[in-house]
Design an enzyme around this catalytic site. Sequence first.
Site, PDB file in Angstrom:
ATOM      1  N   PHE A 120      -3.938   0.540  -7.141  1.00  9.43           N
ATOM      2  CA  PHE A 120      -4.464  -0.693  -6.564  1.00  9.43           C
ATOM      3  C   PHE A 120      -5.812  -0.478  -5.889  1.00  9.43           C
ATOM      4  O   PHE A 120      -6.564  -1.433  -5.681  1.00  9.43           O
ATOM      5  CB  PHE A 120      -3.445  -1.321  -5.595  1.00  9.43           C
ATOM      6  CG  PHE A 120      -3.476  -0.792  -4.182  1.00  9.43           C
ATOM      7  CD1 PHE A 120      -4.301  -1.362  -3.222  1.00  9.43           C
ATOM      8  CD2 PHE A 120      -2.661   0.280  -3.801  1.00  9.43           C
ATOM      9  CE1 PHE A 120      -4.320  -0.892  -1.919  1.00  9.43           C
ATOM     10  CE2 PHE A 120      -2.677   0.762  -2.499  1.00  9.43           C
ATOM     11  CZ  PHE A 120      -3.514   0.171  -1.553  1.00  9.43           C
TER      12      PHE A 120
ATOM     13  N   CYS B 161       0.825  -3.882   1.620  1.00  7.21           N
ATOM     14  CA  CYS B 161       0.740  -4.445   2.977  1.00  7.21           C
ATOM     15  C   CYS B 161       0.072  -5.803   3.067  1.00  7.21           C
ATOM     16  O   CYS B 161       0.613  -6.718   3.685  1.00  7.21           O
ATOM     17  CB  CYS B 161       0.005  -3.460   3.897  1.00  7.21           C
ATOM     18  SG  CYS B 161       0.869  -1.891   4.104  1.00  7.21           S
ATOM     19  N   PHE B 162      -1.119  -5.950   2.466  1.00  7.21           N
ATOM     20  CA  PHE B 162      -1.920  -7.132   2.756  1.00  7.21           C
ATOM     21  C   PHE B 162      -1.215  -8.420   2.340  1.00  7.21           C
ATOM     22  O   PHE B 162      -1.103  -9.373   3.121  1.00  7.21           O
ATOM     23  CB  PHE B 162      -3.283  -7.023   2.082  1.00  7.21           C
ATOM     24  CG  PHE B 162      -4.234  -8.117   2.490  1.00  7.21           C
ATOM     25  CD1 PHE B 162      -4.546  -8.326   3.827  1.00  7.21           C
ATOM     26  CD2 PHE B 162      -4.825  -8.940   1.542  1.00  7.21           C
ATOM     27  CE1 PHE B 162      -5.421  -9.335   4.210  1.00  7.21           C
ATOM     28  CE2 PHE B 162      -5.698  -9.945   1.922  1.00  7.21           C
ATOM     29  CZ  PHE B 162      -5.993 -10.133   3.255  1.00  7.21           C
TER      30      PHE B 162
ATOM     31  N   ARG C 207       1.481  -0.291  -6.158  1.00  6.56           N
ATOM     32  CA  ARG C 207       2.176  -1.494  -5.697  1.00  6.56           C
ATOM     33  C   ARG C 207       1.247  -2.701  -5.656  1.00  6.56           C
ATOM     34  O   ARG C 207       0.205  -2.669  -5.031  1.00  6.56           O
ATOM     35  CB  ARG C 207       2.799  -1.240  -4.319  1.00  6.56           C
ATOM     36  CG  ARG C 207       4.019  -0.321  -4.378  1.00  6.56           C
ATOM     37  CD  ARG C 207       4.528   0.034  -2.999  1.00  6.56           C
ATOM     38  NE  ARG C 207       3.597   0.903  -2.288  1.00  6.56           N
ATOM     39  CZ  ARG C 207       3.829   1.397  -1.068  1.00  6.56           C
ATOM     40  NH1 ARG C 207       4.945   1.079  -0.429  1.00  6.56           N
ATOM     41  NH2 ARG C 207       2.939   2.186  -0.494  1.00  6.56           N
TER      42      ARG C 207
ATOM     43  N   ARG D  41     -14.949  -4.590 -10.805  1.00  7.80           N
ATOM     44  CA  ARG D  41     -15.241  -4.023  -9.489  1.00  7.80           C
ATOM     45  C   ARG D  41     -16.732  -3.866  -9.206  1.00  7.80           C
ATOM     46  O   ARG D  41     -17.117  -3.248  -8.213  1.00  7.80           O
ATOM     47  CB  ARG D  41     -14.556  -2.660  -9.357  1.00  7.80           C
ATOM     48  CG  ARG D  41     -13.039  -2.718  -9.416  1.00  7.80           C
ATOM     49  CD  ARG D  41     -12.479  -3.422  -8.207  1.00  7.80           C
ATOM     50  NE  ARG D  41     -11.016  -3.532  -8.277  1.00  7.80           N
ATOM     51  CZ  ARG D  41     -10.267  -4.120  -7.354  1.00  7.80           C
ATOM     52  NH1 ARG D  41     -10.843  -4.679  -6.308  1.00  7.80           N
ATOM     53  NH2 ARG D  41      -8.970  -4.178  -7.496  1.00  7.80           N
TER      54      ARG D  41
ATOM     55  N   GLY E  84      -9.236  -8.681  -7.631  1.00  8.47           N
ATOM     56  CA  GLY E  84      -8.013  -8.985  -6.883  1.00  8.47           C
ATOM     57  C   GLY E  84      -7.604  -7.838  -5.994  1.00  8.47           C
ATOM     58  O   GLY E  84      -7.906  -6.682  -6.270  1.00  8.47           O
ATOM     59  N   PHE E  85      -6.931  -8.156  -4.887  1.00 14.60           N
ATOM     60  CA  PHE E  85      -6.440  -7.102  -4.001  1.00 14.60           C
ATOM     61  C   PHE E  85      -5.000  -6.768  -4.357  1.00 14.60           C
ATOM     62  O   PHE E  85      -4.286  -7.552  -4.979  1.00 14.60           O
ATOM     63  CB  PHE E  85      -6.546  -7.518  -2.533  1.00 14.60           C
ATOM     64  CG  PHE E  85      -5.765  -8.749  -2.144  1.00 14.60           C
ATOM     65  CD1 PHE E  85      -4.387  -8.693  -1.943  1.00 14.60           C
ATOM     66  CD2 PHE E  85      -6.402  -9.978  -1.973  1.00 14.60           C
ATOM     67  CE1 PHE E  85      -3.664  -9.817  -1.573  1.00 14.60           C
ATOM     68  CE2 PHE E  85      -5.686 -11.107  -1.601  1.00 14.60           C
ATOM     69  CZ  PHE E  85      -4.316 -11.032  -1.406  1.00 14.60           C
ATOM     70  N   GLY E  86      -4.592  -5.571  -3.969  1.00 13.74           N
ATOM     71  CA  GLY E  86      -3.217  -5.142  -4.214  1.00 13.74           C
ATOM     72  C   GLY E  86      -2.704  -4.365  -3.028  1.00 13.74           C
ATOM     73  O   GLY E  86      -3.191  -4.520  -1.904  1.00 13.74           O
TER      74      GLY E  86
END
Length: 203
Positions: free
Chosen positions: A71, A9-10, A79, A173, A4-6
């Site tokens: 992240f 911003c995105f 965050r 990952r 998952g991304f964190g």
Amino acid sequence: MPVGFGGSCFQKDVLSLVYLCETLNLSKVANYFLGIVEINNYQRRRFADLIISEMFNTVTDKKIALFGFAFKKNTADTRESSAIHIGKHLLDERAHLCVYDPKVPEQNIKHELGLVTSKDIVTKYVDVFKSPYEACKNAHSIVIVTEWDEFKDLDYGKLYAVMKKPASVFDGRLLVDQKKLKEIGFRVFSIGTAKTQSLNLFP
């Protein structure tokens, strides 16, 4: 797709696109971008469910060494970190989290987890370590959430020696050498690979 991304911003930018599309009555396009966020959340939940299912359908009172809390690597920014969401799912099942991250301070880790579960649960079930080897003592599994380079070069034989058996590695990952870890004795589960492996109690 990794676990998952964190970051700050995105996801915010994607949700801004959703809002913009909705104001322009582009509902299908809005749903497309919203799906990106939903898939990200689903991937985190799916990874947590994999951990639980491959630990004999329960993690209650089991120690899980959580490797990484930022992240992404080379930052202390937590965050929207996937570690927060995965940690919450495991804490909901009353797993004991033993967290190691080379840059994120202990107070930040406990604060973030305290926002998604109760502070009493964090106090009872979360410990933060300054060494991955200390985090793994008597742990049942290692869960890699952040792609820190140092996780590629750890002495996994040394880690295996201090862990409960059967010991597992859940690689979110795609960092570790699966073949090498299996030769040591680990059960290894990585994003994008077959879910279930036979359990060999006598490697």
